[in-house]
Design a protein around this motif. Structure first.
Motif, PDB file in Angstrom:
ATOM      1  N   CYS A  63       0.829 -10.433   3.653  1.00  0.00           N
ATOM      2  CA  CYS A  63       1.877  -9.565   4.196  1.00  0.00           C
ATOM      3  C   CYS A  63       1.780  -8.219   3.504  1.00  0.00           C
ATOM      4  O   CYS A  63       1.917  -8.132   2.277  1.00  0.00           O
ATOM      5  CB  CYS A  63       3.247 -10.196   3.967  1.00  0.00           C
ATOM      6  SG  CYS A  63       4.614  -9.210   4.612  1.00  0.00           S
ATOM      7  N   ILE A  64       1.512  -7.168   4.284  1.00  0.00           N
ATOM      8  CA  ILE A  64       1.340  -5.826   3.728  1.00  0.00           C
ATOM      9  C   ILE A  64       2.543  -4.957   4.085  1.00  0.00           C
ATOM     10  O   ILE A  64       2.918  -4.857   5.260  1.00  0.00           O
ATOM     11  CB  ILE A  64       0.054  -5.164   4.252  1.00  0.00           C
ATOM     12  CG1 ILE A  64      -1.184  -5.918   3.751  1.00  0.00           C
ATOM     13  CG2 ILE A  64      -0.018  -3.697   3.834  1.00  0.00           C
ATOM     14  CD1 ILE A  64      -2.491  -5.362   4.289  1.00  0.00           C
ATOM     15  N   PHE A  65       3.128  -4.336   3.076  1.00  0.00           N
ATOM     16  CA  PHE A  65       4.140  -3.309   3.283  1.00  0.00           C
ATOM     17  C   PHE A  65       3.467  -1.968   2.997  1.00  0.00           C
ATOM     18  O   PHE A  65       3.095  -1.682   1.860  1.00  0.00           O
ATOM     19  CB  PHE A  65       5.331  -3.502   2.341  1.00  0.00           C
ATOM     20  CG  PHE A  65       6.130  -4.747   2.615  1.00  0.00           C
ATOM     21  CD1 PHE A  65       7.180  -4.732   3.525  1.00  0.00           C
ATOM     22  CD2 PHE A  65       5.831  -5.937   1.969  1.00  0.00           C
ATOM     23  CE1 PHE A  65       7.920  -5.878   3.777  1.00  0.00           C
ATOM     24  CE2 PHE A  65       6.559  -7.092   2.215  1.00  0.00           C
ATOM     25  CZ  PHE A  65       7.602  -7.066   3.126  1.00  0.00           C
ATOM     26  N   SER A  66       3.292  -1.168   4.041  1.00  0.00           N
ATOM     27  CA  SER A  66       2.695   0.152   3.892  1.00  0.00           C
ATOM     28  C   SER A  66       3.836   1.166   3.870  1.00  0.00           C
ATOM     29  O   SER A  66       4.622   1.242   4.821  1.00  0.00           O
ATOM     30  CB  SER A  66       1.750   0.430   5.064  1.00  0.00           C
ATOM     31  OG  SER A  66       1.140   1.700   4.944  1.00  0.00           O
ATOM     32  N   LEU A  67       3.930   1.945   2.795  1.00  0.00           N
ATOM     33  CA  LEU A  67       5.132   2.774   2.649  1.00  0.00           C
ATOM     34  C   LEU A  67       4.899   4.015   1.790  1.00  0.00           C
ATOM     35  O   LEU A  67       3.929   4.113   1.034  1.00  0.00           O
ATOM     36  CB  LEU A  67       6.270   1.936   2.048  1.00  0.00           C
ATOM     37  CG  LEU A  67       6.024   1.251   0.691  1.00  0.00           C
ATOM     38  CD1 LEU A  67       6.349   2.190  -0.466  1.00  0.00           C
ATOM     39  CD2 LEU A  67       6.861  -0.025   0.575  1.00  0.00           C
ATOM     40  N   ASP A  68       5.826   4.938   1.946  1.00  0.00           N
ATOM     41  CA  ASP A  68       5.932   6.118   1.090  1.00  0.00           C
ATOM     42  C   ASP A  68       7.410   6.264   0.751  1.00  0.00           C
ATOM     43  O   ASP A  68       8.217   6.601   1.616  1.00  0.00           O
ATOM     44  CB  ASP A  68       5.416   7.364   1.820  1.00  0.00           C
ATOM     45  CG  ASP A  68       5.574   8.634   0.994  1.00  0.00           C
ATOM     46  OD1 ASP A  68       6.105   8.553  -0.129  1.00  0.00           O
ATOM     47  OD2 ASP A  68       5.160   9.708   1.476  1.00  0.00           O
ATOM     48  N   PRO A  69       7.805   6.009  -0.494  1.00  0.00           N
ATOM     49  CA  PRO A  69       9.228   6.045  -0.856  1.00  0.00           C
ATOM     50  C   PRO A  69       9.900   7.384  -0.567  1.00  0.00           C
ATOM     51  O   PRO A  69      11.113   7.437  -0.361  1.00  0.00           O
ATOM     52  CB  PRO A  69       9.209   5.758  -2.368  1.00  0.00           C
ATOM     53  CG  PRO A  69       7.923   5.033  -2.610  1.00  0.00           C
ATOM     54  CD  PRO A  69       6.947   5.613  -1.627  1.00  0.00           C
ATOM     55  N   ASP A  70       9.125   8.462  -0.537  1.00  0.00           N
ATOM     56  CA  ASP A  70       9.710   9.788  -0.307  1.00  0.00           C
ATOM     57  C   ASP A  70       9.870  10.120   1.173  1.00  0.00           C
ATOM     58  O   ASP A  70      10.544  11.096   1.516  1.00  0.00           O
ATOM     59  CB  ASP A  70       8.844  10.873  -0.972  1.00  0.00           C
ATOM     60  CG  ASP A  70       8.874  10.778  -2.488  1.00  0.00           C
ATOM     61  OD1 ASP A  70       9.919  10.372  -3.027  1.00  0.00           O
ATOM     62  OD2 ASP A  70       7.853  11.095  -3.121  1.00  0.00           O
ATOM     63  N   GLN A  71       9.253   9.335   2.049  1.00  0.00           N
ATOM     64  CA  GLN A  71       9.314   9.632   3.482  1.00  0.00           C
ATOM     65  C   GLN A  71      10.503   8.928   4.122  1.00  0.00           C
ATOM     66  O   GLN A  71      10.349   8.029   4.940  1.00  0.00           O
ATOM     67  CB  GLN A  71       7.997   9.208   4.161  1.00  0.00           C
ATOM     68  CG  GLN A  71       6.813  10.043   3.727  1.00  0.00           C
ATOM     69  CD  GLN A  71       6.732  11.361   4.463  1.00  0.00           C
ATOM     70  OE1 GLN A  71       7.621  11.729   5.213  1.00  0.00           O
ATOM     71  NE2 GLN A  71       5.644  12.079   4.271  1.00  0.00           N
ATOM     72  N   VAL A  72      11.699   9.343   3.725  1.00  0.00           N
ATOM     73  CA  VAL A  72      12.922   8.840   4.342  1.00  0.00           C
ATOM     74  C   VAL A  72      13.677  10.018   4.931  1.00  0.00           C
ATOM     75  O   VAL A  72      13.632  11.125   4.403  1.00  0.00           O
ATOM     76  CB  VAL A  72      13.811   8.074   3.336  1.00  0.00           C
ATOM     77  CG1 VAL A  72      13.145   6.779   2.919  1.00  0.00           C
ATOM     78  CG2 VAL A  72      14.125   8.930   2.119  1.00  0.00           C
ATOM     79  N   ILE A 119       0.885  -1.170   0.000  1.00  0.00           N
ATOM     80  CA  ILE A 119       0.000   0.000   0.000  1.00  0.00           C
ATOM     81  C   ILE A 119       0.917   1.213   0.000  1.00  0.00           C
ATOM     82  O   ILE A 119       1.610   1.483   0.978  1.00  0.00           O
ATOM     83  CB  ILE A 119      -0.920   0.018   1.225  1.00  0.00           C
ATOM     84  CG1 ILE A 119      -1.849  -1.203   1.211  1.00  0.00           C
ATOM     85  CG2 ILE A 119      -1.746   1.303   1.257  1.00  0.00           C
ATOM     86  CD1 ILE A 119      -2.752  -1.294   2.431  1.00  0.00           C
ATOM     87  N   GLU A 120       0.935   1.926  -1.111  1.00  0.00           N
ATOM     88  CA  GLU A 120       1.839   3.063  -1.269  1.00  0.00           C
ATOM     89  C   GLU A 120       1.039   4.347  -1.397  1.00  0.00           C
ATOM     90  O   GLU A 120       0.023   4.399  -2.105  1.00  0.00           O
ATOM     91  CB  GLU A 120       2.724   2.862  -2.505  1.00  0.00           C
ATOM     92  CG  GLU A 120       3.716   3.997  -2.730  1.00  0.00           C
ATOM     93  CD  GLU A 120       4.633   3.759  -3.920  1.00  0.00           C
ATOM     94  OE1 GLU A 120       4.917   4.730  -4.649  1.00  0.00           O
ATOM     95  OE2 GLU A 120       5.052   2.591  -4.122  1.00  0.00           O
ATOM     96  N   GLY A 121       1.501   5.386  -0.731  1.00  0.00           N
ATOM     97  CA  GLY A 121       0.811   6.665  -0.829  1.00  0.00           C
ATOM     98  C   GLY A 121       1.610   7.773  -0.184  1.00  0.00           C
ATOM     99  O   GLY A 121       2.349   7.547   0.768  1.00  0.00           O
ATOM    100  N   GLY A 122       1.463   8.968  -0.704  1.00  0.00           N
ATOM    101  CA  GLY A 122       2.147  10.120  -0.155  1.00  0.00           C
ATOM    102  C   GLY A 122       1.384  10.708   1.014  1.00  0.00           C
ATOM    103  O   GLY A 122       0.351  10.180   1.444  1.00  0.00           O
TER     104      GLY A 122
END
Length: 499
Positions: A311-320, A213-216
Motif C-alpha cells: 500500500c503506497i501513500f504518495s504525498l506532499d505534506p505542503d500541498q494542502v 513516497i514523499e516529495g515536493g
C-alpha cells in the motif's frame, strides 16, 4: 562542459602528476577523478583508431564524461557536428544485451538534438566495436566505419554543452504527457530508480506493507508512483489507484485510452454503493494522500491492514489547499498509525531550477540562491484591479495559463478553470509551460520574512498562500507574476530578481 582533443587528454594523463592532471581536465568541465581503467579503455580505442587514420582532427572536439543536468545520464564520448552526433561508450567487458540496452537509451536522449545519431560501444578487452542500427539492432562493425562517421562531420563550436541539452526534454509527467509515459519515453533519476527497486523488492509479510513516497514539487513523486504501478501491471499484478484530489485530463486519458485502474477517492462512499474487494489487489496506491478525509483514512486502513499487499501513500505534506486539510494532517496520521517505510524524494528534477529557486526565495526571503539572473521569471505591476484584469485577459489570449487563487477574483474564464472547483481539478499533477500568477494586497511578509496572506473576515476555507504556492509550482518553463497594488511585495520581488 567544453570539448577536448583525445590525444591531448591521453598525453596529459601520461606526462602530468595526478594533481596537475586533475587541474588540467577541470577546465574542460570533466570529472577530475577519472578512473585509471577509463583512461586505459580510451587509450585502447585511440590506438585502434590510429591503425586506420593519422588525421589529427579525427581525435578532436570530444566531450568526455558529459552528464545531463538533473537527469544524471552520462555519456563516455560525444562529438557533435552540424548534421550528426557520434556517441561512443567505453567498456572493459560487457555482453551484447547490456550494450544494446544502453545504446537504445542513448538514442532516446540524443534524438532531441535533431541530428543524425550514431551510437557505438567499444569493448577494450576484445577490441570489438558495436553499432546501433536504425532498426535498434546491435551490429558488430569495423573501426573504419566509426572513423568515416567522425571524418564526415563538420565540427561546430559550442561554448557550453549544458546549454544544448534541455533537461525538460527528458522529464515526463504521466499527466502532462501520458502518451510519452505509456510509451516508456522517459527515464528515472538515480534516486527514483533506487527507490523503485527497493519498493518492488520489499519482503512480503503477514500483513500489508505500508509505504510512503514523499516529495515536493518537481521531485518526480508522481512519475515514480505511476512507474511502479505500470511495472506491476506489466507483471500481470492487480493494481488499484485512488486519486485523493480531482481527476485531471491526464488521469482521464490514462483511464479512457489505456484502461488504467484509477478511481477518484469520492467513489469510496457507501451512499454511491461502490464497494471494493481489496483482497484481490497486489498494490493499492493513494495518490495526493494528504487530501484524504480523516474518516475515510481510518476506514480504508481498517479494511486493508491485515491483507498481504503493498500500500503506497504518495504525498506532499505542503500541498494542502484548505483549512480542513491542514487540520486533518493526514501525513502525520499515516506516520503515527501505520509506521510506514518512507522514501523521500529530495532532488528537484522536473522543474526549471531557476524557477524553483525563485519560488523558494519568494515564499521565504531568508532562503539564499547562487542564481544571479532569472531569465525565465518576469513581472508586471498594476495599481488597480481593473487594469490587472484586462492584462490577465490579454495574457490568457496570448496562450499563458492564468490560475487565480480565489473564485473569479481577477479573471473570468469560459470553462471556469480559474475557480476553486476548476483549480482543484487542475492541481492534481497538471503542469503548464507558461504560468501567470497574481499577488495582490492580500499578501505580505511577516517578521520572519515569510510570505503570508491576510485573513479577510472569517478564516478562509481555502488558504491563499498555499494556493499561490501550488499555482507557481505548476510552471514548467516560464513564470510571470502580476503584482496588484502591493508595493511592499514588489520591492522584495525586485530584490530577488537582482534588479
Amino acid at each position: 562542459m567544453k570539448a577536448i582533443n583525445l590525444l591531448s587528454l591521453l598525453g596529459a594523463r601520461k606526462d602530468l602528476s595526478l594533481t596537475n592532471f586533475s587541474k588540467y581536465v577541470a577546465q574542460f568541465g570533466m570529472n577530475q577523478k577519472i578512473r585509471i581503467s577509463e583512461i586505459d579503455d580510451l587509450k585502447s580505442l585511440v590506438e585502434e583508431m590510429k591503425k586506420h587514420t593519422d588525421q589529427f582532427t579525427t581525435f578532436h572536439n570530444f566531450y568526455v564524461g558529459f552528464m545531463i543536468n538533473r537527469i544524471g545520464k552520462e555519456f563516455d564520448l560525444l562529438r557533435i557536428g552540424e548534421k550528426s552526433v557520434v556517441n561512443i561508450e567505453l567498456k572493459r567487458e560487457s555482453n551484447e544485451e547490456k550494450v544494446l540496452r544502453q545504446l537504445v537509451q542513448n538514442q532516446y536522449y540524443l534524438k532531441f538534438l535533431d541530428k543524425a545519431v550514431y551510437n557505438f560501444t567499444y569493448i577494450s578487452s576484445t577490441k570489438k566495436l558495436y553499432y546501433l542500427t536504425e532498426l535498434y539492432q546491435l551490429q558488430e562493425v569495423e573501426m573504419p566505419f566509426l572513423i568515416e562517421r567522425l571524418q564526415e562531420q563538420t565540427l561546430i563550436h559550442i561554448d557550453d554543452l549544458d546549454d544544448v541539452f534541455d533537461p525538460t526534454n527528458y522529464l515526463v509527467s504521466p499527466f502532462h504527457s501520458p502518451e510519452s509515459f505509456m510509451q516508456d519515453k522517459y527515464f528515472l533519476s538515480a534516486q527514483q530508480s533506487t527507490y523503485k527497486r527497493e519498493i518492488l523488492n520489499l519482503v512480503p509479510t503477514d500483513k500489508t506493507s505500508f509505504i510512503v513516497i514523499e516529495g515536493g514539487p518537481g521531485t518526480g513523486k508522481s512519475l515514480l508512483t505511476y512507474d511502479i504501478a505500470k511495472e506491476l501491471i506489466k507483471r500481470n499484478k492487480n493494481v488499484l489507484i485512488f486519486n485523493c484530489g480531482r481527476l485531471n485530463k491526464g488521469h482521464e486519458k490514462l483511464i479512457n485510452d489505456y484502461q488504467w485502474p484509477i478511481e477518484p477517492i469520492s467513489n469510496f462512499n457507501k451512499a454511491k454503493q461502490v464497494t471494493y474487494d481489496f483482497s484481490q489487489y497486489d498494490l493499492i496506491i493513494f495518490d495526493e494522500a494528504q487530501r484524504l478525509y480523516k474518516n475515510k483514512f481510518f476506514k480504508l486502513v481498517e479494511l486493508i491492514t491485515d491483507l498481504k499487499i503493498k500500500c503506497i501513500f504518495s504525498l506532499d505534506p505542503d500541498q494542502v489547499l484548505t483549512t480542513f486539510e491542514l487540520n486533518n494532517n493526514i501525513p502525520k496520521l499515516i506516520y503515527e498509525h501505520l509506521k510506514p517505510v518512507k522514501y523521500e524524494l529530495t532532488t528537484i528534477i522536473r522543474h526549471n531550477i531557476e524557477i524553483s529557486s525563485f519560488i523558494n526565495n519568494l515564499f521565504d526571503l531568508a532562503r539564499t540562491s547562487d542564481i544571479q539572473k532569472y531569465t525565465n521569471v518576469s513581472i508586471q505591476y498594476f495599481s488597480s484591479r481593473k487594469s490587472a484584469r484586462n492584462y490577465l485577459q490579454y495574457m490568457r489570449d496570448e496562450g499563458w495559463k492564468i490560475i487565480d487563487y480565489t473564485r473569479s477574483r481577477y479573471i473570468d474564464q469560459p470553462d471556469n478553470d480559474h475557480s476553486i472547483k476548476g483549480y482543484r481539478r487542475d492541481i492534481s499533477g497538471q503542469e503548464y509551460d507558461y504560468v501567470v500568477a497574481v499577488i495582490d494586497k492580500l499578501f505580505y511578509y511577516k517578521d520572519n520574512r515569510r510570505l503570508v496572506a491576510k485573513e479577510e473576515g472569517k478564516r478562509p476555507y481555502y488558504q491563499p498562500t498555499k494556493m499561490l504556492y501550488q499555482n507557481v509550482n505548476l510552471t514548467r518553463k516560464k513564470l510571470h507574476l502580476v503584482i496588484v497594488h502591493n508595493t511592499e511585495v514588489l520591492d522584495k520581488v525586485l530584490k530577488i530578481l537582482h534588479v
